[in-house]
Design a protein around this motif. Structure first.
Motif, PDB file in Angstrom:
ATOM      1  N   ALA A 129       0.840  -1.190   0.000  1.00 30.37           N
ATOM      2  CA  ALA A 129       0.000   0.000   0.000  1.00 30.37           C
ATOM      3  C   ALA A 129       0.875   1.241   0.000  1.00 30.37           C
ATOM      4  O   ALA A 129       1.851   1.329   0.748  1.00 30.37           O
ATOM      5  CB  ALA A 129      -0.907  -0.001   1.225  1.00 30.37           C
ATOM      6  N   GLY A 130       0.531   2.184  -0.865  1.00 29.73           N
ATOM      7  CA  GLY A 130       1.292   3.423  -0.951  1.00 29.73           C
ATOM      8  C   GLY A 130       2.396   3.403  -1.980  1.00 29.73           C
ATOM      9  O   GLY A 130       2.991   4.455  -2.264  1.00 29.73           O
ATOM     10  N   LEU A 217      -8.057   7.975   3.264  1.00 27.20           N
ATOM     11  CA  LEU A 217      -8.862   6.826   3.687  1.00 27.20           C
ATOM     12  C   LEU A 217      -8.077   5.534   3.488  1.00 27.20           C
ATOM     13  O   LEU A 217      -8.062   4.654   4.362  1.00 27.20           O
ATOM     14  CB  LEU A 217     -10.169   6.789   2.901  1.00 27.20           C
ATOM     15  N   ALA A 218      -7.414   5.403   2.349  1.00 29.62           N
ATOM     16  CA  ALA A 218      -6.615   4.208   2.090  1.00 29.62           C
ATOM     17  C   ALA A 218      -5.521   4.042   3.137  1.00 29.62           C
ATOM     18  O   ALA A 218      -5.235   2.923   3.581  1.00 29.62           O
ATOM     19  CB  ALA A 218      -6.015   4.270   0.691  1.00 29.62           C
ATOM     20  N   GLU A 219      -4.904   5.141   3.537  1.00 29.91           N
ATOM     21  CA  GLU A 219      -3.865   5.071   4.559  1.00 29.91           C
ATOM     22  C   GLU A 219      -4.436   4.571   5.883  1.00 29.91           C
ATOM     23  O   GLU A 219      -3.793   3.786   6.590  1.00 29.91           O
ATOM     24  CB  GLU A 219      -3.228   6.442   4.746  1.00 29.91           C
ATOM     25  N   ARG A 220      -5.648   5.000   6.204  1.00 32.14           N
ATOM     26  CA  ARG A 220      -6.284   4.579   7.450  1.00 32.14           C
ATOM     27  C   ARG A 220      -6.696   3.106   7.412  1.00 32.14           C
ATOM     28  O   ARG A 220      -6.893   2.492   8.456  1.00 32.14           O
ATOM     29  CB  ARG A 220      -7.504   5.454   7.738  1.00 32.14           C
ATOM     30  N   LEU A 221      -6.825   2.555   6.204  1.00 31.07           N
ATOM     31  CA  LEU A 221      -7.278   1.170   6.052  1.00 31.07           C
ATOM     32  C   LEU A 221      -6.153   0.215   5.676  1.00 31.07           C
ATOM     33  O   LEU A 221      -6.410  -0.949   5.363  1.00 31.07           O
ATOM     34  CB  LEU A 221      -8.355   1.096   4.959  1.00 31.07           C
ATOM     35  N   VAL A 228      -8.879   1.064  -2.102  1.00 29.14           N
ATOM     36  CA  VAL A 228      -9.794   2.196  -2.256  1.00 29.14           C
ATOM     37  C   VAL A 228      -9.682   2.683  -3.692  1.00 29.14           C
ATOM     38  O   VAL A 228      -8.601   3.074  -4.146  1.00 29.14           O
ATOM     39  CB  VAL A 228      -9.474   3.333  -1.268  1.00 29.14           C
ATOM     40  N   ALA A 229     -10.796   2.644  -4.409  1.00 30.49           N
ATOM     41  CA  ALA A 229     -10.826   3.013  -5.823  1.00 30.49           C
ATOM     42  C   ALA A 229     -11.585   4.322  -5.983  1.00 30.49           C
ATOM     43  O   ALA A 229     -12.779   4.384  -5.699  1.00 30.49           O
ATOM     44  CB  ALA A 229     -11.502   1.908  -6.642  1.00 30.49           C
ATOM     45  N   ASN A 230     -10.899   5.368  -6.430  1.00 26.10           N
ATOM     46  CA  ASN A 230     -11.522   6.682  -6.598  1.00 26.10           C
ATOM     47  C   ASN A 230     -12.050   6.811  -8.022  1.00 26.10           C
ATOM     48  O   ASN A 230     -11.283   6.808  -8.981  1.00 26.10           O
ATOM     49  CB  ASN A 230     -10.515   7.795  -6.309  1.00 26.10           C
ATOM     50  N   VAL A 231     -13.371   6.931  -8.158  1.00 27.58           N
ATOM     51  CA  VAL A 231     -13.983   7.134  -9.479  1.00 27.58           C
ATOM     52  C   VAL A 231     -14.774   8.444  -9.497  1.00 27.58           C
ATOM     53  O   VAL A 231     -15.830   8.556 -10.113  1.00 27.58           O
ATOM     54  CB  VAL A 231     -14.858   5.932  -9.906  1.00 27.58           C
TER      55      VAL A 231
END
Length: 405
Positions: A129-130, A217-221, A228-231
């Motif tokens: 992640a990241g 949000l992705a960092e928190r998860l 986390v997919a941003n559309v």
């Protein structure tokens, strides 16, 4: 406490699966780790979409929301007028290192038919992640107008010739994303889709810094292995389509949200632009008919029904404030009344599985009709980096089971 919250979140995102599916997982489970919602070419935005590319290498940097054991990429020619011929594709880590050649059906070349998306063969590369990856596409002919994502908030370069294996970027720059619509990984738990307009897309967050609410949000998860997919699409409307702001939310929901690999939860933030544009003060890309709160609510209901029919949880986000001294809907009182009615329905109707109260997260405690100055990017509409972080906090609370419906 953190372990308990994450366990609740993982359980919540998988609770909609039937017992048979949980007992018999697919041999290869893909989850979306990065996405961009595609738009039709538009001369109204400052980009390369209408001109397209010709004998050029397009170099694009993406950040994975979750890692995995292998990955694949998805290329879109959704709005192309003719087949897209890609001569070669490579990926490498943004920090440097060897380039991996990406193949499609065991070939370096691929053709994506007009109106279609093509998925690559798996690439065996371990990621976390990241991690930031550089994905390069080379086209050895004229593409014509390009399918793209306008407000990418990252730097894309286009250089003449084949530079697939070069380590240094060169050429002209753009902040849009071209053809690249998704990167999926194996080994993640599932995918949370952030669906919406410019607030979801992260407009006015710091370019090349990955400070959209979905990034935080992705960092928190991270420890939960949820992608986390941003559309989000800047300017997007729930009920109408304008030429430079993407297909309407209700028409693209099935493809852009429910069509993401591994989707288990969708966060919906949409409707502010419908209110603005129907007031005749949106600018640039046309004017739509006036909307009512009931019409917006009907649109939300259609997406809720579609999500539930697919076994996907859906979280409703309230519409953030838009009061400003110099730029606000022409009939502000009417627009604010619609926003208030819609937000009340989102909070109290019980139709969503959970609620992320974005409006209260970034609203001014002394005047709920405007953004908190501490979270204002300067246009009184879009949050700054700190404001997007505040949205991520309430989104993660909604996902973890708070505000559960």
């Amino acid at each position: 406490m953190k372990t308990t919250l994450i366990a609740a979140l993982v359980a919540a995102t998988t609770s909609v699966l039937p017992a048979s599916a949980a007992a018999q997982p697919p041999a290869t489970h893909w989850s979306a780790a990065w996405t961009a919602a595609m738009q039709r070419p538009s001369a109204d935005n400052s980009n390369w979409s209408t001109a397209g590319f010709d004998h050029q290498t397009i170099r694009q940097t993406i950040r994975l929301s979750t890692g995995g054991r292998s990955l694949r990429i998805r290329l879109s020619n959704q709005y192309g007028a003719k087949p897209l011929h890609v001569t070669g594709t490579t990926l490498t880590r943004a920090t440097g290192g060897p380039h991996d050649t990406v193949t499609f059906d065991d070939s370096r070349r691929t053709t994506v038919a007009a109106g279609r998306t093509m998925t690559s063969d798996p690439v065996t590369i371990a990621t976390d992640a990241g991690d930031q990856l550089v994905i390069s596409l080379y086209v050895d002919g004229a593409t014509g107008p390009a399918t793209y994502h306008e407000d990418g908030l990252t730097t894309t370069t286009a250089a003449p010739g084949d530079h697939l294996y070069d380590s240094v970027a060169g050429g002209e720059t753009s902040h849009s994303v071209y053809y690249l619509t998704g990167v999926d990984v194996t080994g993640a738990a599932s995918t949370v889709v952030a669906f919406g307009d410019s607030i979801t897309n992260g407009h006015n967050s710091t370019v090349d810094a990955d400070r959209r609410y979905s990034d935080t949000l992705a960092e928190r998860l991270q420890s939960s292995r949820l992608g986390v997919a941003n559309v989000g699409i800047t300017g997007n409307l729930l009920l109408s389509e304008l030429p430079c702001f993407g297909a309407s939310g209700v028409s693209r929901f099935d493809r852009d949200a429910l069509g993401q690999p591994g989707v288990r939860t969708v966060i919906v933030e949409e409707g502010e632009n419908d209110i603005w544009d129907s007031e005749g003060n949106f600018g640039g890309c046309g004017v739509t008919a006036r909307v009512t709160a009931d019409q917006l609510i009907a649109g939300y209901r259609s997406m809720i029904k579609a999500a539930h029919s697919r076994g996907v949880r859906i979280v409703g986000a309230t519409i953030t404030p838009f009061k400003a001294d110099y730029m606000q809907p022409a009939d502000f009182a009417r627009a604010e009344a619609i926003r208030d009615q819609v937000n009340t329905w989102i909070r109290t109707s019980g139709q969503y599985d959970a609620v992320a109260d974005f409006a209260r997260a970034v609203g001014d405690p002394s005047d709920e009709q405007q953004l908190n100055p501490a979270y204002d990017s300067g246009d009184h509409l879009h949050p700054n980096d700190a404001g997007y972080e505040a949205l991520a906090v309430v989104a993660s609370e909604a996902l973890s089971g708070r505000n559960q419906r």
